[in-house]
Scaffold this active site. Structure first.
Site, mmCIF file in Angstrom:
data_model
loop_
_atom_site.group_PDB
_atom_site.id
_atom_site.type_symbol
_atom_site.label_atom_id
_atom_site.label_comp_id
_atom_site.label_asym_id
_atom_site.label_seq_id
_atom_site.Cartn_x
_atom_site.Cartn_y
_atom_site.Cartn_z
ATOM 1 N N ASP A 14 0.867 -1.194 0.000
ATOM 2 C CA ASP A 14 0.000 0.000 0.000
ATOM 3 C C ASP A 14 0.895 1.233 0.000
ATOM 4 O OD1 ASP A 14 -2.207 1.696 0.105
ATOM 5 O OD2 ASP A 14 -2.351 1.618 2.279
ATOM 6 N N SER A 15 0.287 2.364 -0.328
ATOM 7 C CA SER A 15 1.027 3.624 -0.242
ATOM 8 C C SER A 15 1.269 3.996 1.221
ATOM 9 C CB SER A 15 0.235 4.723 -0.943
ATOM 10 O OG SER A 15 -1.055 4.806 -0.377
ATOM 11 N N CYS A 78 -4.055 -1.191 -2.314
ATOM 12 C CA CYS A 78 -4.149 0.257 -2.476
ATOM 13 C C CYS A 78 -5.035 0.472 -3.696
ATOM 14 C CB CYS A 78 -2.757 0.843 -2.721
ATOM 15 S SG CYS A 78 -2.752 2.589 -3.178
ATOM 16 N N GLU A 157 -5.091 9.609 8.519
ATOM 17 C CA GLU A 157 -3.648 9.588 8.843
ATOM 18 C C GLU A 157 -3.373 10.333 10.147
ATOM 19 O OE1 GLU A 157 -0.637 8.662 7.062
ATOM 20 O OE2 GLU A 157 -2.023 7.279 6.095
ATOM 21 N N CYS A 213 -11.101 3.240 -1.158
ATOM 22 C CA CYS A 213 -9.794 3.667 -0.659
ATOM 23 C C CYS A 213 -9.545 2.875 0.618
ATOM 24 C CB CYS A 213 -9.832 5.166 -0.362
ATOM 25 S SG CYS A 213 -8.362 5.765 0.498
ATOM 26 N N HIS A 215 -8.045 3.508 3.219
ATOM 27 C CA HIS A 215 -8.124 4.244 4.492
ATOM 28 C C HIS A 215 -9.557 4.323 5.024
ATOM 29 C CE1 HIS A 215 -4.046 5.521 3.808
ATOM 30 N NE2 HIS A 215 -4.060 6.324 4.854
HETATM 31 N N1 DGL Z 1 -3.948 3.753 -0.333
HETATM 32 C C1 DGL Z 1 -4.633 4.774 -1.101
HETATM 33 C C2 DGL Z 1 -5.883 4.160 -1.721
HETATM 34 O O1 DGL Z 1 -6.371 3.126 -1.310
HETATM 35 C C3 DGL Z 1 -5.016 5.965 -0.242
HETATM 36 C C4 DGL Z 1 -3.854 6.788 0.255
HETATM 37 C C5 DGL Z 1 -3.118 7.526 -0.852
HETATM 38 O O2 DGL Z 1 -3.679 8.455 -1.462
HETATM 39 O O3 DGL Z 1 -1.971 7.163 -1.082
HETATM 40 O O4 DGL Z 1 -6.392 4.723 -2.665
#
Ligand code: DGL
Length: 298
Positions: A14-15, A78, A157, A213, A215
């Site tokens: 993931d990011s 992600c 976050e 997303c 998050h």
């Molecule tokens: N992990 C990203 C997603 O699921 C969200 C966070 C980001 O923008 O990097 O889209």
């Protein structure tokens, strides 16, 4: 998979921390696998970046998981990377590595949930502008309306979410409720009201909301409070985990057996390991320890 062991290594990327919600679902369904998770926290958010940059970053993480960690499978936990860079990721690793994204499983879960055939999707800017969900939902026979909610990732976050863990019902609003939570709830309310006004203007009758997303599952109790009663909420973590199990059954010839001990988990981050450990346990629902710092290059 090494020849001496039939235990597969699943690389999860993931990011940031959000993908730990997907890892949590994976562990629940396939507890006997080994997992290596990398969060590219130094370069988060991906959701506001261009396709080219997202593809470059995601390919670096994918290579790390395969080359350094020996991943047999990659789960792209992600939505932004799944929406914009799935093919780039596949091209960056050997064809023997199965790469699973979260968009298709999310669209399939939406089809199973929706009775009206009209579905709402909230996601990052990049995911929404890629229209990956609209395309995946169209193949499932669904109509969609997508909305970018760029303020939600920073709020999660920052930890401005429900005090404890995922899926915990939100306590009734009281004067003692933390003001941070009220801010997040108000932002969620504004986005969802705008979305429902746009849906009505387009003649849609949505009964399902996709959390596009990784998050957003941490906002589920807040989102539930704003949505009309009976609206189904799709978090693609579950259906992504089921897809991985399908691959495991195909390759190993048997469904995963329950593990007698805790699964083997390895964590990597490209920025503060302290923050990863602190916030990560919220997403994973269990302590996140021994996070190693890695440098993936530029
Ligand atoms: N992990 C990203 C997603 O699921 C969200 C966070 C980001 O923008 O990097 O889209």
């Amino acid at each position: 998979m090494t020849e001496s062991s039939s235990v597969p290594t699943i690389g999860v990327f993931d990011s940031g921390f959000g993908g730990l919600t997907v890892l949590r679902a994976l562990i629940a369904l396939a507890p006997q696998a080994h997992y290596s998770f990398i969060g590219d926290t130094a370069r988060l958010p991906y959701g506001s970046k261009s396709r080219r940059t997202i593809a470059r970053y995601a390919a670096q993480s994918a290579r790390f998981l395969v080359e350094e960690e020996g991943a047999d499978y990659l789960v792209i936990a992600c939505n932004t990377a799944s929406a914009l860079a799935l093919e780039d990721i596949r091209a960056a690793v050997p064809s023997s590595v199965s790469v699973i994204g979260v968009i298709e499983p999310g669209a399939q879960a939406a089809r199973r949930a929706s009775k009206t055939g009209d579905v709402l999707v909230i996601a990052t800017d990049a995911t929404v502008h890629s229209h990956a969900y609209a395309a995946a939902c169209r193949t499932q026979g669904l109509r969609t309306l997508e909305k970018a909610c760029p303020l939600l990732v920073p709020l999660v976050e920052e930890g401005w979410v429900t005090p404890s863990t995922l899926n915990e019902p939100l306590a009734p609003q009281t004067a003692s409720a933390p003001p941070q939570l009220a801010v997040t709830a108000e932002v969620v309310r504004i986005y969802l009201e705008e979305l429902s006004t746009e849906a009505a203007a387009e003649g849609l009758n949505p009964d399902t909301l996709v959390l596009g997303c990784t998050h957003y599952p941490l906002l589920k109790p807040i989102i539930e409070r704003v949505l009309p009663a009976g609206t189904k909420i799709i978090d693609s973590a579950q259906s992504t985990a089921s897809e991985l199990v399908m691959y495991l059954c195909r390759d190993l010839g048997a469904p995963p057996k329950p593990a007698p001990t805790d699964p083997i988990l390895r964590f990597f981050a490209t920025d503060s390991v302290e923050k990863f450990e602190r916030l990560g346990s919220r997403f994973l629902g269990r302590p996140v320890g021994n996070v190693q710092l890695v440098d993936l290059g530029g």
